[in-house]
Design a protein around this motif. Sequence first.
Motif, PDB file in Angstrom:
ATOM      1  N   ARG A  91       0.461  -2.020   0.060  1.00 36.78           N
ATOM      2  CA  ARG A  91      -0.309   0.371   0.444  1.00 36.78           C
ATOM      3  C   ARG A  91       0.286   0.691  -0.247  1.00 36.78           C
ATOM      4  N   ILE A  92       0.701   2.351  -1.308  1.00 34.02           N
ATOM      5  CA  ILE A  92       1.906   3.063  -1.150  1.00 34.02           C
ATOM      6  C   ILE A  92       0.499   3.989  -2.252  1.00 34.02           C
ATOM      7  N   VAL A  93      -0.045   5.177  -2.084  1.00 34.94           N
ATOM      8  CA  VAL A  93      -1.281   5.561  -2.383  1.00 34.94           C
ATOM      9  C   VAL A  93      -0.366   6.914  -3.803  1.00 34.94           C
ATOM     10  N   PHE A  94      -1.108   7.000  -4.601  1.00 40.94           N
ATOM     11  CA  PHE A  94      -0.066   7.854  -5.825  1.00 40.94           C
ATOM     12  C   PHE A  94      -1.647   8.101  -6.580  1.00 40.94           C
ATOM     13  N   LEU A  95      -1.675   9.755  -7.575  1.00 37.57           N
ATOM     14  CA  LEU A  95      -2.542   9.698  -7.965  1.00 37.57           C
ATOM     15  C   LEU A  95      -2.614   8.920  -9.559  1.00 37.57           C
ATOM     16  N   PRO A  96      -3.921   8.014  -9.289  1.00 35.36           N
ATOM     17  CA  PRO A  96      -4.211   7.373 -11.031  1.00 35.36           C
ATOM     18  C   PRO A  96      -4.481   8.003 -11.982  1.00 35.36           C
ATOM     19  N   CYS A  97      -3.535   7.220 -13.427  1.00 33.93           N
ATOM     20  CA  CYS A  97      -3.955   8.254 -14.631  1.00 33.93           C
ATOM     21  C   CYS A  97      -3.803   7.251 -15.174  1.00 33.93           C
ATOM     22  N   LEU A  98      -4.808   7.518 -16.339  1.00 31.68           N
ATOM     23  CA  LEU A  98      -5.333   6.964 -17.909  1.00 31.68           C
ATOM     24  C   LEU A  98      -5.952   7.990 -18.816  1.00 31.68           C
ATOM     25  N   ALA A  99      -5.648   7.389 -20.363  1.00 25.86           N
ATOM     26  CA  ALA A  99      -5.525   7.947 -21.431  1.00 25.86           C
ATOM     27  C   ALA A  99      -6.615   8.244 -22.317  1.00 25.86           C
ATOM     28  N   ARG A 103       6.049   6.863   9.286  1.00 27.10           N
ATOM     29  CA  ARG A 103       4.885   6.371   9.906  1.00 27.10           C
ATOM     30  C   ARG A 103       5.175   4.897  10.705  1.00 27.10           C
ATOM     31  N   GLU A 104       4.568   4.023  10.121  1.00 29.02           N
ATOM     32  CA  GLU A 104       3.842   3.174   9.596  1.00 29.02           C
ATOM     33  C   GLU A 104       4.669   1.938   8.519  1.00 29.02           C
ATOM     34  N   ILE A 105       4.789   0.711   8.396  1.00 28.65           N
ATOM     35  CA  ILE A 105       4.792  -0.168   6.892  1.00 28.65           C
ATOM     36  C   ILE A 105       4.118  -1.535   7.355  1.00 28.65           C
ATOM     37  N   HIS A 106       3.549  -1.835   6.255  1.00 34.57           N
ATOM     38  CA  HIS A 106       2.251  -2.860   6.795  1.00 34.57           C
ATOM     39  C   HIS A 106       3.398  -3.401   5.757  1.00 34.57           C
ATOM     40  N   LEU A 107       3.481  -4.925   5.598  1.00 36.15           N
ATOM     41  CA  LEU A 107       4.360  -6.168   4.639  1.00 36.15           C
ATOM     42  C   LEU A 107       2.997  -7.086   4.923  1.00 36.15           C
ATOM     43  N   THR A 108       3.009  -8.067   4.011  1.00 36.53           N
ATOM     44  CA  THR A 108       2.390  -8.624   3.730  1.00 36.53           C
ATOM     45  C   THR A 108       2.981 -10.291   3.598  1.00 36.53           C
ATOM     46  N   ILE A 109       4.240  -9.965   4.140  1.00 35.87           N
ATOM     47  CA  ILE A 109       4.670 -11.188   4.470  1.00 35.87           C
ATOM     48  C   ILE A 109       5.232 -11.335   6.079  1.00 35.87           C
ATOM     49  N   THR A 114      12.470   4.760  14.113  1.00 39.00           N
ATOM     50  CA  THR A 114      11.419   5.022  14.734  1.00 39.00           C
ATOM     51  C   THR A 114      10.163   5.221  13.811  1.00 39.00           C
ATOM     52  N   THR A 115      10.172   3.885  13.335  1.00 35.85           N
ATOM     53  CA  THR A 115       8.961   3.048  11.999  1.00 35.85           C
ATOM     54  C   THR A 115       8.576   1.855  12.974  1.00 35.85           C
ATOM     55  N   HIS A 116       7.285   1.928  12.331  1.00 37.02           N
ATOM     56  CA  HIS A 116       6.276   0.477  13.740  1.00 37.02           C
ATOM     57  C   HIS A 116       6.139  -0.146  11.977  1.00 37.02           C
ATOM     58  N   ILE A 117       6.659  -1.080  12.047  1.00 31.90           N
ATOM     59  CA  ILE A 117       6.969  -2.220  11.342  1.00 31.90           C
ATOM     60  C   ILE A 117       5.699  -3.660  11.546  1.00 31.90           C
ATOM     61  N   PHE A 118       5.063  -3.837  10.613  1.00 29.76           N
ATOM     62  CA  PHE A 118       3.432  -4.522  10.821  1.00 29.76           C
ATOM     63  C   PHE A 118       3.745  -5.518   9.703  1.00 29.76           C
ATOM     64  N   LEU A 119       3.947  -7.064   9.965  1.00 29.34           N
ATOM     65  CA  LEU A 119       3.853  -8.066   8.945  1.00 29.34           C
ATOM     66  C   LEU A 119       2.508  -8.883   9.589  1.00 29.34           C
ATOM     67  N   GLY A 120       2.648  -9.457   8.058  1.00 29.79           N
ATOM     68  CA  GLY A 120       1.392 -10.473   7.942  1.00 29.79           C
ATOM     69  C   GLY A 120       0.113  -9.343   7.586  1.00 29.79           C
ATOM     70  N   ASP A 157      -2.876  -7.704   5.619  1.00 32.41           N
ATOM     71  CA  ASP A 157      -3.337  -7.580   5.134  1.00 32.41           C
ATOM     72  C   ASP A 157      -3.473  -6.617   3.360  1.00 32.41           C
ATOM     73  N   GLN A 158      -2.302  -6.250   3.030  1.00 34.92           N
ATOM     74  CA  GLN A 158      -1.901  -4.796   2.261  1.00 34.92           C
ATOM     75  C   GLN A 158      -0.428  -4.190   2.401  1.00 34.92           C
ATOM     76  N   ASN A 159       0.217  -3.972   1.983  1.00 33.47           N
ATOM     77  CA  ASN A 159       1.928  -3.921   2.128  1.00 33.47           C
ATOM     78  C   ASN A 159       1.040  -2.074   1.823  1.00 33.47           C
ATOM     79  N   ARG A 160       1.882  -1.539   2.476  1.00 32.58           N
ATOM     80  CA  ARG A 160       1.696   0.037   2.357  1.00 32.58           C
ATOM     81  C   ARG A 160       2.661   0.858   3.961  1.00 32.58           C
ATOM     82  N   PHE A 161       2.694   1.903   2.694  1.00 36.05           N
ATOM     83  CA  PHE A 161       3.934   2.571   3.747  1.00 36.05           C
ATOM     84  C   PHE A 161       2.920   4.046   4.090  1.00 36.05           C
ATOM     85  N   VAL A 162       2.925   4.479   5.355  1.00 39.58           N
ATOM     86  CA  VAL A 162       1.805   5.634   6.123  1.00 39.58           C
ATOM     87  C   VAL A 162       2.971   6.638   6.086  1.00 39.58           C
ATOM     88  N   LEU A 163       3.098   7.783   5.502  1.00 40.10           N
ATOM     89  CA  LEU A 163       3.363   8.777   6.041  1.00 40.10           C
ATOM     90  C   LEU A 163       3.018  10.178   6.955  1.00 40.10           C
TER      91      LEU A 163
END
Length: 379
Positions: free
Chosen positions: A5-13, A208-214, A228-234, A236-242
């Motif tokens: 999980r890392i959220v970016f602005l989607p784009c399509l033409a 601030r947080e890193i969530h990993l599915t591994i 300083t980063t809280h790492i959560f394993l297992g 349901d999504q992989n995401r970086f929370v800033l």
Amino acid sequence: MSALRIVFLPCLAVTLGASRRLVDEHFCHKIDIYCHHRKMSTMSALANKRAISSVKIMTELGQHYGLSTSYCLQNTGVTPELLEDSSALVTGAQELQVIENLVHGLPEARGLGLQAGMRYQLTTFGIWGFAIISSPTVRDAIDVALRFTDLSFVLLKFSYHETAESAEIVMGVEHIPTHLRQFVVERHLAVFMMLAREMMGSEVLAPREIHLTIDELPLPGLADLMPTTHIFLGADQNRFVLDPSLLARRVPKANAATAAFCLKQCQELLNQRHSASGLSGDIRAYLLENLTDIPAMSEVAAHFFLSQRTLSRRLEDEGSSFRELVDDVREGVAAELLETAKLSVESVAERLGYAEPASFIRAFKRWTGVTPAQYRRAR
């Protein structure tokens, strides 16, 4: 859905004409802008072309462990001679096959994806990497990274979401075979850390947080690098929370002239890559022109003067499929209509050619892992 999980602005033409067929006139401008960007960022991660240097890096990793070059490259269509051609391009699917070969050939190697990611340098990413580190702020750097993702070696599907409380970068891995996800997640984690270090220098840019599915970190002591980063394993999504306060932070290497030059070069290179994106790009454009009545595969094949078998084979060669292209196009436009245009589920279903809302809801949950209502609430 499994997602990093890392959220970016989607784009399509899509053309303005196609936009007008999609929505009421006062929504046209928003959808046209959205579609232009969506194509850049969600072009199939396995179909888009990228420099061969990433394949070379992973082949060298295999060689380090005693694998032969031919073994690392088997079933990729890449020859050892092509590997030495720095101008050569490969697809994400070919790169993923190299990962398949490494995982299969080195079943006991721990942290293989992380080791691969640690071999990448800023120069490996070319103009895309320099555009990121020369951006004015962290927020600008994220925007540039997403906008030109197709110039990188990304195999995941990115999205970005920002609120007053957090900024999340989400990386979807549902299209990656399950047994290869650990490698891919590890590699992207290492690359993220490298880019953050290159961008901010001695200043720390720690999520601030890193969530990993591994289920476990690939190497002992990895967490110590981000105290300083809280790492959560297992997860349901992989995401970086800033922390959103980081987004306005100035990038130490920011340079307006360099940034402008890099952005111009990125856009030109991206245009070249997309113009040469093959049949997948042509079909995507055709589907966007016929969103309210998506043509069957037989109709699309006839439009391009191909048999269905030939069309299917050529898409497979590009790391794609007709079903995937249809889903990609519908998912991208549906997300924008729900989030930006604020249309009802029924209206979105109608505009995307679904006979009933229930069919659209099922399809949307298959694409994203959530219902349209849940998706909208999360935004």
